[in-house]
Write an enzyme that holds these catalytic residues in place. Sequence first.
Site, mmCIF file in Angstrom:
data_model
loop_
_atom_site.group_PDB
_atom_site.id
_atom_site.type_symbol
_atom_site.label_atom_id
_atom_site.label_comp_id
_atom_site.label_asym_id
_atom_site.label_seq_id
_atom_site.Cartn_x
_atom_site.Cartn_y
_atom_site.Cartn_z
ATOM 1 N N GLU A 45 -45.618 -12.183 -57.304
ATOM 2 C CA GLU A 45 -45.139 -12.092 -55.925
ATOM 3 C C GLU A 45 -43.810 -12.814 -55.721
ATOM 4 O O GLU A 45 -42.958 -12.338 -54.971
ATOM 5 C CB GLU A 45 -46.211 -12.696 -55.018
ATOM 6 C CG GLU A 45 -46.060 -12.419 -53.558
ATOM 7 C CD GLU A 45 -47.277 -12.900 -52.791
ATOM 8 O OE1 GLU A 45 -47.081 -13.676 -51.847
ATOM 9 O OE2 GLU A 45 -48.412 -12.512 -53.137
ATOM 10 N N ASP A 46 -43.626 -13.953 -56.369
ATOM 11 C CA ASP A 46 -42.497 -14.825 -56.041
ATOM 12 C C ASP A 46 -41.497 -15.076 -57.164
ATOM 13 O O ASP A 46 -40.579 -15.874 -56.992
ATOM 14 C CB ASP A 46 -43.023 -16.177 -55.553
ATOM 15 C CG ASP A 46 -43.772 -16.077 -54.236
ATOM 16 O OD1 ASP A 46 -43.526 -15.116 -53.483
ATOM 17 O OD2 ASP A 46 -44.598 -16.961 -53.958
#
Length: 140
Positions: A65-66
């Site tokens: 996600e990051d």
Amino acid sequence: MSSDAVLLLETVNFAAEKHRNQRRKDPDKTPYINHPIGVARILSHEGGVTDIQVLQAALLHDTVEDTDTSPAELEEKFGSVVAGIVQEVTDDKSLPKQERKRQQVEHAPHCSHQAKLVKLADKLYNLRDLNRCTPTGQDL
């Protein structure tokens, strides 16, 4: 050293490398890696979780996600079970925040037991963090 310990050290090293330039949104700008380590610690110390793959997924839960990590990279390095758990708890960042939150609620009952454990520990960590301090740029 046990093979589980080696696996956890490899996993935490991978997560630390991926999150190396990231900071939390607290006033102290805490290193981001403290978050996934804290999520894994909640699972092990408070939840009594000993499943190494769940603990690995907790350490890796924000990498897709990051960071620039792909699901295929996780699968190659940590196997399909760990990569699958991470994928289950990964939000689609191309969607607006409200839609991501709506999808989390809709998707939660259909997640594996392992993904539910990681997601609950993640939420608990974040709630405790909010209780400790207000993120920079947000009102109390």
